[in-house]
Motif scaffolding. Structure first.
Motif, PDB file in Angstrom:
ATOM      1  N   TYR A   1      10.310  -6.782  -7.448  1.00 45.67           N
ATOM      2  CA  TYR A   1       9.211  -6.003  -8.273  1.00 45.67           C
ATOM      3  C   TYR A   1       9.750  -5.085  -8.841  1.00 45.67           C
ATOM      4  O   TYR A   1       8.523  -3.753  -9.727  1.00 45.67           O
TER       5      TYR A   1
ATOM      6  N   LEU B   1      -3.202  -5.984   6.202  1.00 45.59           N
ATOM      7  CA  LEU B   1      -1.837  -7.042   6.203  1.00 45.59           C
ATOM      8  C   LEU B   1      -2.830  -8.229   7.053  1.00 45.59           C
ATOM      9  O   LEU B   1      -1.531  -9.202   7.132  1.00 45.59           O
TER      10      LEU B   1
ATOM     11  N   SER C   1       0.019 -12.907   2.262  1.00 45.19           N
ATOM     12  CA  SER C   1       1.145 -13.661   2.408  1.00 45.19           C
ATOM     13  C   SER C   1       1.598 -13.030   1.910  1.00 45.19           C
ATOM     14  O   SER C   1       1.452 -12.585   0.588  1.00 45.19           O
ATOM     15  N   LEU C   2       3.184 -12.964   2.000  1.00 45.97           N
ATOM     16  CA  LEU C   2       4.513 -12.191   0.661  1.00 45.97           C
ATOM     17  C   LEU C   2       5.601 -13.109   0.524  1.00 45.97           C
ATOM     18  O   LEU C   2       5.875 -14.206   1.065  1.00 45.97           O
TER      19      LEU C   2
ATOM     20  N   TYR D   1      11.098  -6.994   1.896  1.00 45.27           N
ATOM     21  CA  TYR D   1      10.463  -6.285   2.005  1.00 45.27           C
ATOM     22  C   TYR D   1      11.539  -5.367   2.957  1.00 45.27           C
ATOM     23  O   TYR D   1      11.170  -4.386   3.105  1.00 45.27           O
TER      24      TYR D   1
ATOM     25  N   GLN E   1       9.024 -12.343   6.201  1.00 43.79           N
ATOM     26  CA  GLN E   1       9.006 -11.050   5.153  1.00 43.79           C
ATOM     27  C   GLN E   1       8.094  -9.882   5.734  1.00 43.79           C
ATOM     28  O   GLN E   1       7.770  -9.387   6.570  1.00 43.79           O
ATOM     29  N   LEU E   2       6.909 -10.878   6.499  1.00 46.15           N
ATOM     30  CA  LEU E   2       5.528 -10.278   6.492  1.00 46.15           C
ATOM     31  C   LEU E   2       5.541  -9.859   8.312  1.00 46.15           C
ATOM     32  O   LEU E   2       4.986  -8.534   8.621  1.00 46.15           O
TER      33      LEU E   2
ATOM     34  N   VAL F   1       2.412  -3.145  -0.919  1.00 47.06           N
ATOM     35  CA  VAL F   1       2.105  -3.533  -0.363  1.00 47.06           C
ATOM     36  C   VAL F   1       0.249  -3.359   0.228  1.00 47.06           C
ATOM     37  O   VAL F   1       0.071  -4.083   0.435  1.00 47.06           O
TER      38      VAL F   1
ATOM     39  N   LEU G   1       2.119 -10.032  -3.176  1.00 42.12           N
ATOM     40  CA  LEU G   1       1.210 -10.220  -2.377  1.00 42.12           C
ATOM     41  C   LEU G   1       0.451 -10.980  -2.639  1.00 42.12           C
ATOM     42  O   LEU G   1       0.117 -11.031  -4.088  1.00 42.12           O
TER      43      LEU G   1
END
Length: 1047
Positions: free
Chosen positions: A475, A602, A608-609, A615, A629-630, A654, A694
């Motif tokens: 990112y 979220l 979803s991530l 993260y 990760q989420l 996010v 995301l």
């Protein structure tokens, strides 16, 4: 009627394209929700903070974090070295030691009576996600031995017993640093202690061929860089088995060389010749290509004539004396012969004495001992080592002796150099992940053996390269940005364009040259090698380049301006590069969102991530490893897992994206409930993605009706966020103006995927079936009254792929006109003509390709080149690989290929023309469809242009054929490299008289018969009767050393 066609071109086709384009835009805008998303981001613009990215500071920060991570691995290895040397210091050798240990091949094996076999006691193994879900024992290590090493040899038992002291250090290291992977000790006697312990499986032939002493990490840690000239006797007396043994000896020596070593091979009989004439008088880098090239040439050697050793020795000394490019540290001559009629003292007196800077190692081939004293004298008087090799089974152990000799100066001086290897596949863990190893030598510190410089072995630990790149998060680099690593030799450690695997049937296998891909082969726009040179020299700096980036397996190309920032990683031979693309990596947008507001959004089910992004760190604590990760982000925000370490900047991004995109769920749901199945059947899915990784998606049909079920799943890596790249649809959309839709075919079952780039911040799109577009096209044509004219003309719709290959015809719209036949070939040729006007042709190169070659073809990989390849020698540097074992004619080998890509020129909105087809002229007109990458092509159906072939699009192998002199010049050229800093060539306290060749005592016939009758067992090395193990009964022995001259 040409005038009619011109009238159609100027007054009708544009109206058709506009009508269809408007209909398309209405559908995809409605079902993607793009206008709503644009508005939501527009509303929050005043609250956004824009952070400029300083590329130089970013690469320095990443480098410091990588250095810190790698330093922890070094500290773990240093603790192991200290423990091993202390254990040896306190251990007294016991020739009658009896000791049971965990043999990795035999653990958990039982005999016919259900009892555990010897050395195969119960060893608890459990799957561990941290170790690729392999069955491991994290409380204990176990021992692996090659098939040719006797597992109860006294030297093995003493070494294993001594190294038991490493077990608590292994465990303690892993507890201190849970990111550690494999830790190990490779002994100079051949055993390999691995933590965590695993069950080792033999190959399909039941053989354990893995020998730790042959591994690059062992050899690099045990010796300094080497310049070696191999001299091989090819006189008539070497015919038959002797020649076979000599060839195997050369190949084994070559296998002990690496990227920091340099080599050449001279064959002699009546005259002296370099087996590769192009390498006459020089040393070449012992990289994989050159080693394989030498192996092929060695295989072709034939014995004839009379030997002239003195001339070969003289030529070798001249090379080593005049060398300017090489390892410039250890220098050695390897003499492989079946005898020497004299000791050639005059040659050594002239070229090597008194300093003896060049060591001479001699290998006497065969059982004949007449000339043994001369051959031994040569080695002992030039700080080398003498061995006699009587069988193929003797080769491995005897060749390894030279490594122990070269390690003496380093051992005596107790210089624990830290080495890092090039990238390699983790064969011990049966994994296809790329690794690097940090390793250090282990010495005997006993005073009584100090002058002998005894190397006990090498300690090492693996570092998965993906773990390093996690420290350069995607990112922060933007949609086209990436990080990469290369070595002091210019080879790639990690790069998103590195493709180390190829497919053999359904199985993935490493390419033979996967770890010797040069930086110039992936960053090939760096034609002057400015970037490569700076990174090899460990410089810190910046460079900007215009580049052509292939995507979608080479079918599309992006034209980008990339900024390269680079620096070294302190304490390693590696350099780090970070690439930021202009327009996408220069800024980061930061939103201000509360945890409460963002957390609510979220939790929506459509979100979803990117699970490959970090993260939160979940791979250290075993309780966290099962979290997505989420899930980890949510637990971090709610305070359920206060011990979780998360990237707060990324988590904040996010939260912001989750809040802004939250209304899309309700919007898509409302559309799905009120959807008209009559007019809008075929819209299947809406989706969006943001720079923070995301994603949201919604289905307009049942999941069982989705045409492309792999899209947006792990089965289609190109469509999701990964460690290596943003989704393909995201990358393509980012290169188009906001508000335009980019259409692409995403499957072979008539499913289309138009996506929309609204701003740099986010991308949104829909997946639709192609038959919906066909219906809309037909309806639009009817509305503008095109039916009558279309009876005489063929209309075709193309995905123009602004960044893509244009030769694929995606849809043909002629349904509804049953009386009109469409000449496909003519239409294709019309489109080929359109290519010339609408597009520019770009030639792309692939330096990691695999090409099919005839079974007996022996040409291989070639040296590196600059693009375009104006002239190059065709060099035979690698052996073909059988792609399918049952098809001997179907071979694969590394090669270079080139292929054309047609890139659409968006400034041209329309074109028309004539194609001369001999007896007739085919007329055509093409028109761009607004807000898309589609072209509408209209051509007549009368003229047959099948006399012309279509535009070829297949990749073709690049052949480099030059006259001999130019070819040799290219082969002799050496690319820039940086030598390792340390060198240990000599030490004044070294005991040079330990030079091998102890006289043997013959075994009496009666004892030999008894031994043959009781100890022979399927070719394994058995030796309870003897102090040292051996392969064959027909050998002589002495306590302490073996001498196989008189067997």
């Amino acid at each position: 009627c040409y005038l009619c066609f011109l009238l159609l071109a100027f007054f009708r086709v544009k109206s058709w394209a506009d009508a269809f384009g408007g209909e398309l835009y209405s559908i995809v805008t409605k079902y993607s929700g793009s206008l709503l998303l644009q508005k939501k981001y527009k509303d929050v613009e005043p609250t956004l903070k824009i952070k400029e990215v300083d590329g130089l500071e970013l690469v320095k920060k990443f480098s410091e974090q990588m250095e810190s991570m790698l330093r922890r691995k070094v500290e773990a290895v240093e603790r192991l070295v200290e423990a091993a040397e202390d254990a040896d210091l306190n251990h007294e050798y016991n020739s009658s030691l009896e000791f049971d240990y965990y043999n990795s091949l035999l653990i958990n094996d039982k005999d016919e009576n259900d009892n555990y076999v010897e050395l195969g006691d119960e060893f608890i193994l459990e799957p561990n996600e941290h170790f690729n879900n392999l069955l491991v024992n994290t409380t204990y290590s176990d021992i692996q031995l090659p098939t040719n090493v006797y597992n109860k040899d006294p030297a093995i038992l003493n070494g294993v017993y001594m190294s038991e002291a490493l077990n608590p250090i292994f465990v303690d290291n892993f507890e201190r640093d849970p990111t550690l992977t494999w830790q190990y000790f490779g002994s100079s006697t051949g055993f390999f202690r691995l933590y965590p312990g695993i069950k080792w499986l033999p190959d399909e032939n039941g053989v354990i061929s893995f020998d730790c002493r042959n591994r690059g990490w062992y050899i690099q840690a045990a010796t300094s860089p080497k310049d070696i000239v191999i001299i091989v006797d090819v006189s008539g007396s070497m015919k038959g088995l002797r020649m076979t043994i000599a060839k195997h000896t050369i190949v084994t020596i070559l296998d002990t060389l690496g990227e920091n070593d340099f080599v050449n091979i001279i064959a002699y009989n009546d005259y002296v010749h370099f087996i590769e004439p192009c390498f006459k008088g020089i040393l070449v880098q012992a990289d994989r290509d050159n080693r394989e090239h030498f192996k092929q040439l060695v295989d072709e050697l034939q014995a004839k004539g009379v030997g002239t050793v003195s001339k070969a020795l003289t030529e070798s000394f001249k090379i080593l004396r005049e060398v300017r490019v090489g390892g410039l540290c250890n220098q050695a001559i390897m003499l492989i012969t079946d005898g020497a009629v004299e000791d050639y003292e005059a040659v050594f007196e002239k070229y090597n004495w008194p300093d003896r800077r060049v060591r001479v190692f001699t290998y006497l081939i065969g059982r004949e001992v007449t000339f043994a004293p001369n051959v031994k004298w040569i080695a002992c008087n030039n700080k080398g080592y003498y061995t006699q090799i009587s069988t193929l089974a003797d080769v491995q152990e005897n060749v390894m002796e030279y490594l122990h000799v070269l390690s003496r100066p380093m051992v005596i001086n107790h210089d624990h150099d830290i080495i890092w290897t090039e990238a390699y596949m983790d064969s011990a863990a049966q994994s296809l992940l790329l690794m690097t190893t940090v390793a250090m030598p282990v010495f005997s510190k006993k005073n009584e053996t100090r002058s002998h410089g005894i190397l006990l072995g090498v300690v090492g630990s693996d570092v998965p390269l993906r773990e390093l790149l996690k420290l350069a998060p995607r990112y922060k680099l933007g949609v086209h940005g990436y990080a990469f690593l290369n070595t002091n030799n210019g080879y790639i450690l990690s790069h998103p364009d590195l493709r180390p695997l190829y497919k053999e049937g359904k199985k993935l296998k490493p390419k033979p040259n996967y770890n010797s891909v040069d930086l110039s082969e992936v960053e090939w726009e760096d034609q002057d090698e400015i970037l490569r040179s700076a990174m090899i020299n460990g410089e810190t700096g910046y460079l900007s380049m215009d580049v052509k980036v292939p995507v979608d397996k080479g079918k599309r190309v992006l034209f980008l301006t990339n900024d390269y920032f680079f620096t070294d990683i302190s304490g390693t031979p590696f350099s780090l590069g970070v690439v930021l693309s202009r327009g996408h990596g220069e800024y980061i947008l930061l939103g201000n969102t509360s945890v409460e507001e963002g957390l609510h959004d979220l939790l929506q089910p459509d979100l979803s991530l990117a699970n490959e992004w970090i993260y939160c760190i979940t791979d250290i604590d075993p309780d966290h490893r099962k979290l997505s990760q989420l899930e980890a982000v949510i637990r971090f925000l709610t305070g359920e897992e206060p011990d979780l370490e998360c990237d707060e900047e990324l988590v904040q991004e996010v939260l912001f994206d989750a809040v802004v995109t939250a209304p899309m769920e309700a919007y898509w749901t409302t559309l799905a409930l009120n959807m008209s199945l009559d007019t809008e059947a075929g819209v299947e899915m809406a989706f969006l993605g943001t720079r923070a990784g995301l994603m949201r998606s919604a289905l307009y049909v049942g999941s069982e009706k989705i045409s492309n079920k792999k899209f947006l799943t792990q089965k289609d890596k190109e469509s999701i966020f990964t460690m290596d790249h943003f989704p393909l649809w995201y990358r393509r959309a980012a290169e188009h103006p906001p508000g335009s839709f980019i259409y692409s075919i995403v499957s072979e079952d008539d499913s289309g995927n138009p996506s929309l780039s609204t701003e740099q911040k986010e991308t949104v799109g829909v997946q639709i079936k192609l038959d919906l577009l066909q219906r809309k096209f037909w309806m639009a044509m009817q509305q503008v009254g095109a039916s009558a004219i279309m009876q005489r003309h063929s209309l075709m719709l193309f995905i123009s792929k602004v960044d893509a290959v244009l030769h694929h015809i995606q849809w043909h719209f002629n349904e509804g006109f049953s009386d009109v036949s469409v000449p496909w070939v003519g239409a294709l040729l019309a489109f080929d003509c359109v290519l010339v006007v609408f597009c520019c042709r770009v030639t792309m190169y692939d330096y990691q390709a695999m090409c099919k070659v005839p079974y007996h073809h022996h040409s291989g990989a070639q040296p590196l080149l600059s693009v375009p390849p104006l002239c190059h020698s065709r060099v035979s540097l690698s052996r073909p690989l059988a792609a399918h074992k049952h098809k001997k004619h179907d071979m694969l080998q590394p090669c270079d290929t080139e292929y054309p890509v047609f890139v659409y020129e968006p400034a041209i909105k329309e074109t028309n023309g004539l194609i001369n087809c001999g007896d007739c002229q085919k007329m055509f007109v093409a028109q761009q469809i607004i807000s898309s990458n589609l072209l509408l092509l209209v051509t007549d159906t009368v003229c047959d242009c099948s006399i012309f072939p279509p535009v070829p699009m297949d990749a073709k192998e690049v052949k480099y054929i030059l006259p001999c002199k130019q070819g040799c010049r290219r082969m002799r050229s050496q690319k820039l490299r940086r030598r390792p800093d340390s060198c240990h060539a000599f030490h004044p306290e070294e005991n040079a008289q330990d030079c091998g060749g102890t006289a043997g005592i013959s075994v009496c016939p009666a004892l030999l018969l008894l031994w043959q009758g009781t100890q022979r067992c399927q070719g394994r090395r058995w030796g309870p009767l003897l102090e040292h193990p051996l392969w064959l009964p027909e050998v002589s022995f002495t306590p302490g050393r073996w001498d196989k001259e008189q067997g």
